[in-house]
Design a protein around this motif. Structure first.
Motif, PDB file in Angstrom:
ATOM      1  N   ALA A  34       0.817  -1.220   0.000  1.00  0.00           N
ATOM      2  CA  ALA A  34       0.000   0.000   0.000  1.00  0.00           C
ATOM      3  C   ALA A  34       0.848   1.266   0.000  1.00  0.00           C
ATOM      4  CB  ALA A  34      -0.941  -0.017   1.206  1.00  0.00           C
ATOM      5  N   HIS A  35       2.038   1.217   0.592  1.00  0.00           N
ATOM      6  CA  HIS A  35       2.892   2.398   0.646  1.00  0.00           C
ATOM      7  C   HIS A  35       3.355   2.846  -0.745  1.00  0.00           C
ATOM      8  CE1 HIS A  35       3.387   0.591   4.737  1.00  0.00           C
ATOM      9  NE2 HIS A  35       3.208   1.845   5.074  1.00  0.00           N
ATOM     10  N   ASP A  36       3.371   1.922  -1.697  1.00  0.00           N
ATOM     11  CA  ASP A  36       3.794   2.267  -3.052  1.00  0.00           C
ATOM     12  C   ASP A  36       2.739   3.077  -3.799  1.00  0.00           C
ATOM     13  OD1 ASP A  36       6.416   0.984  -3.236  1.00  0.00           O
ATOM     14  OD2 ASP A  36       5.309  -0.890  -3.030  1.00  0.00           O
ATOM     15  N   PHE A  37       1.571   3.268  -3.180  1.00  0.00           N
ATOM     16  CA  PHE A  37       0.488   3.956  -3.889  1.00  0.00           C
ATOM     17  C   PHE A  37       0.127   5.291  -3.247  1.00  0.00           C
ATOM     18  CE2 PHE A  37       0.458  -0.450  -4.962  1.00  0.00           C
ATOM     19  CZ  PHE A  37       0.341  -0.420  -6.342  1.00  0.00           C
ATOM     20  N   THR A  38       0.962   5.736  -2.296  1.00  0.00           N
ATOM     21  CA  THR A  38       0.934   7.137  -1.906  1.00  0.00           C
ATOM     22  C   THR A  38       1.640   7.926  -3.010  1.00  0.00           C
ATOM     23  OG1 THR A  38       3.056   6.994  -0.754  1.00  0.00           O
ATOM     24  CG2 THR A  38       1.059   6.474   0.524  1.00  0.00           C
ATOM     25  N   ASP A  39       1.501   9.220  -3.021  1.00  0.00           N
ATOM     26  CA  ASP A  39       2.178  10.028  -4.043  1.00  0.00           C
ATOM     27  C   ASP A  39       3.688   9.802  -3.998  1.00  0.00           C
ATOM     28  OD1 ASP A  39      -0.202  11.051  -4.931  1.00  0.00           O
ATOM     29  OD2 ASP A  39      -0.048  12.937  -3.808  1.00  0.00           O
ATOM     30  N   GLU A  40       4.250   9.848  -2.793  1.00  0.00           N
ATOM     31  CA  GLU A  40       5.696   9.670  -2.652  1.00  0.00           C
ATOM     32  C   GLU A  40       6.115   8.249  -3.032  1.00  0.00           C
ATOM     33  OE1 GLU A  40       9.146   9.743   0.868  1.00  0.00           O
ATOM     34  OE2 GLU A  40       7.108  10.452   1.288  1.00  0.00           O
ATOM     35  N   GLY A  41       5.348   7.259  -2.563  1.00  0.00           N
ATOM     36  CA  GLY A  41       5.685   5.864  -2.848  1.00  0.00           C
ATOM     37  C   GLY A  41       5.594   5.527  -4.322  1.00  0.00           C
ATOM     38  N   TYR A  42       4.602   6.110  -4.991  1.00  0.00           N
ATOM     39  CA  TYR A  42       4.416   5.835  -6.416  1.00  0.00           C
ATOM     40  C   TYR A  42       5.578   6.401  -7.231  1.00  0.00           C
ATOM     41  CZ  TYR A  42       1.680   5.122 -10.720  1.00  0.00           C
ATOM     42  OH  TYR A  42       1.220   4.714 -11.953  1.00  0.00           O
ATOM     43  N   HIS A  43       6.030   7.605  -6.865  1.00  0.00           N
ATOM     44  CA  HIS A  43       7.197   8.182  -7.541  1.00  0.00           C
ATOM     45  C   HIS A  43       8.449   7.345  -7.283  1.00  0.00           C
ATOM     46  CE1 HIS A  43       5.223  11.690  -9.124  1.00  0.00           C
ATOM     47  NE2 HIS A  43       4.821  12.094  -7.930  1.00  0.00           N
ATOM     48  N   ARG A  44       8.572   6.831  -6.055  1.00  0.00           N
ATOM     49  CA  ARG A  44       9.723   5.994  -5.729  1.00  0.00           C
ATOM     50  C   ARG A  44       9.689   4.694  -6.544  1.00  0.00           C
ATOM     51  NH1 ARG A  44       8.806   5.255  -0.646  1.00  0.00           N
ATOM     52  NH2 ARG A  44       7.834   3.202  -0.918  1.00  0.00           N
ATOM     53  N   LEU A  45       8.506   4.117  -6.676  1.00  0.00           N
ATOM     54  CA  LEU A  45       8.366   2.900  -7.466  1.00  0.00           C
ATOM     55  C   LEU A  45       8.705   3.165  -8.928  1.00  0.00           C
ATOM     56  CD1 LEU A  45       7.523  -0.079  -7.777  1.00  0.00           C
ATOM     57  CD2 LEU A  45       5.133   0.708  -7.978  1.00  0.00           C
ATOM     58  N   TYR A  46       8.214   4.275  -9.458  1.00  0.00           N
ATOM     59  CA  TYR A  46       8.506   4.651 -10.847  1.00  0.00           C
ATOM     60  C   TYR A  46      10.019   4.763 -11.056  1.00  0.00           C
ATOM     61  CZ  TYR A  46       8.058   7.183 -15.302  1.00  0.00           C
ATOM     62  OH  TYR A  46       8.143   7.564 -16.616  1.00  0.00           O
ATOM     63  N   ASP A  47      10.677   5.463 -10.152  1.00  0.00           N
ATOM     64  CA  ASP A  47      12.124   5.650 -10.271  1.00  0.00           C
ATOM     65  C   ASP A  47      12.859   4.314 -10.126  1.00  0.00           C
ATOM     66  OD1 ASP A  47      11.748   8.355 -10.599  1.00  0.00           O
ATOM     67  OD2 ASP A  47      12.231   8.879  -8.523  1.00  0.00           O
ATOM     68  N   ALA A  48      12.355   3.446  -9.255  1.00  0.00           N
ATOM     69  CA  ALA A  48      12.999   2.147  -9.058  1.00  0.00           C
ATOM     70  C   ALA A  48      12.902   1.285 -10.314  1.00  0.00           C
ATOM     71  CB  ALA A  48      12.364   1.429  -7.867  1.00  0.00           C
TER      72      ALA A  48
END
Length: 276
Positions: A34-48
């Motif tokens: 679920a943390h990957d779908f906050t705004d910050e988490g989603y950007h982190r996932l994209y970058d990863a």
């Protein structure tokens, strides 16, 4: 015959990614939460994802989050009784499919999970068949939205399990792109290697990705290959040779994928032995 390729799994955390990348895997599968779908988490996932792509990894899979609050992400959960869980699955699938389309990666969604909660959700329908049809209707929508970017994984639950040829025929009739977890099927079949091989062969042409996992065939134990009861010499000939795969093994340390590497080494040695 299926040639074992190194496939590893980890999160979007850089230390886990770097641990996996040192082995030059052919496939990397992100497990999301679920943390990957906050705004910050989603950007982190994209970058990863970009980071892994830049390392030369061509096959990238995004595993749909397994949990929402205290629930498994069960697609069978009815919207009326569980609106928040239902919307979470809709929202996260949509967000992952956006990434898949934008970055040319794959999304994996579970057709079900297992255990008391899964049985309870099924009991909310008039019959198991009604529950299964509700799952198919939802997966049909996801398949239409995701096209060649989405696949569905088998569970240890009656709504989306491999092992019964009749249910497999139902699944094949939907033309889904399939992910096959060997341990889930083996447990569903109560440790029957002959039936596991039959299931692998029956679904082979529609399988695009494997979770190669050993098991004692009783509970969800996620063992290193060679330490359970799966007959891997009998599995290899029934795998789709063009499918991707990862070793989805329980790790003692999430920052050290040693058990996944041990599994790959086991399978490579077995492959070499069978092809002498």
């Amino acid at each position: 015959m299926f040639l074992p390729q190194l496939g590893l799994k980890g999160s979007s955390q850089l230390n886990q990614i770097d641990d996996r990348l040192q082995y030059n895997p052919a496939t990397y599968e992100f497990y999301t939460d679920a943390h990957d779908f906050t705004d910050e988490g989603y950007h982190r996932l994209y970058d990863a994802i970009q980071y892994v792509k830049d390392a030369g990894i061509k096959n990238i899979i995004l595993h749909h989050p397994m949990q929402f609050q205290d629930h498994h992400s069960e697609v069978v959960a009815p919207e009326k009784q569980y609106p928040d869980l239902y919307r979470f699955i809709e929202f996260t699938t949509e967000k992952l499919l956006y990434l898949a389309d934008d970055l040319d990666v794959q999304v994996l969604v579970h057709g079900g999970y297992a255990g008391p909660e899964s049985r309870y959700f099924v009991s909310l329908y008039p019959s198991v068949e009604d529950a299964r049809n509700a799952v198919y209707q939802r997966l049909d929508r996801f398949a239409d939205a995701g096209g060649d970017h989405i696949m569905f994984e088998n569970s240890i639950a009656p709504v989306f399990a491999y092992g019964d040829p009749l249910q497999e025929d139902e699944i094949l009739a939907h033309n889904y792109r399939l992910a096959f977890d060997t341990s889930h099927c083996f447990i569903e079949l109560h440790g029957n290697n002959q039936k596991l091989a039959a299931s692998l062969e029956h679904l082979k042409d529609r399988v695009v990705h494997y979770h190669l996992v050993d098991s004692m065939g009783e509970t969800h134990d996620s063992l290193t290959l060679g330490t359970g009861k799966i007959d891997w010499a009998n599995v290899l000939p029934h795998l789709n040779s063009v499918a991707t795969s990862i070793y989805e093994i329980n790790l003692h340390d999430q920052n050290n994928c040693r058990e996944q590497i041990d599994s790959h080494n086991y399978l490579v040695k077995l492959y070499q032995k069978l092809n002498i």
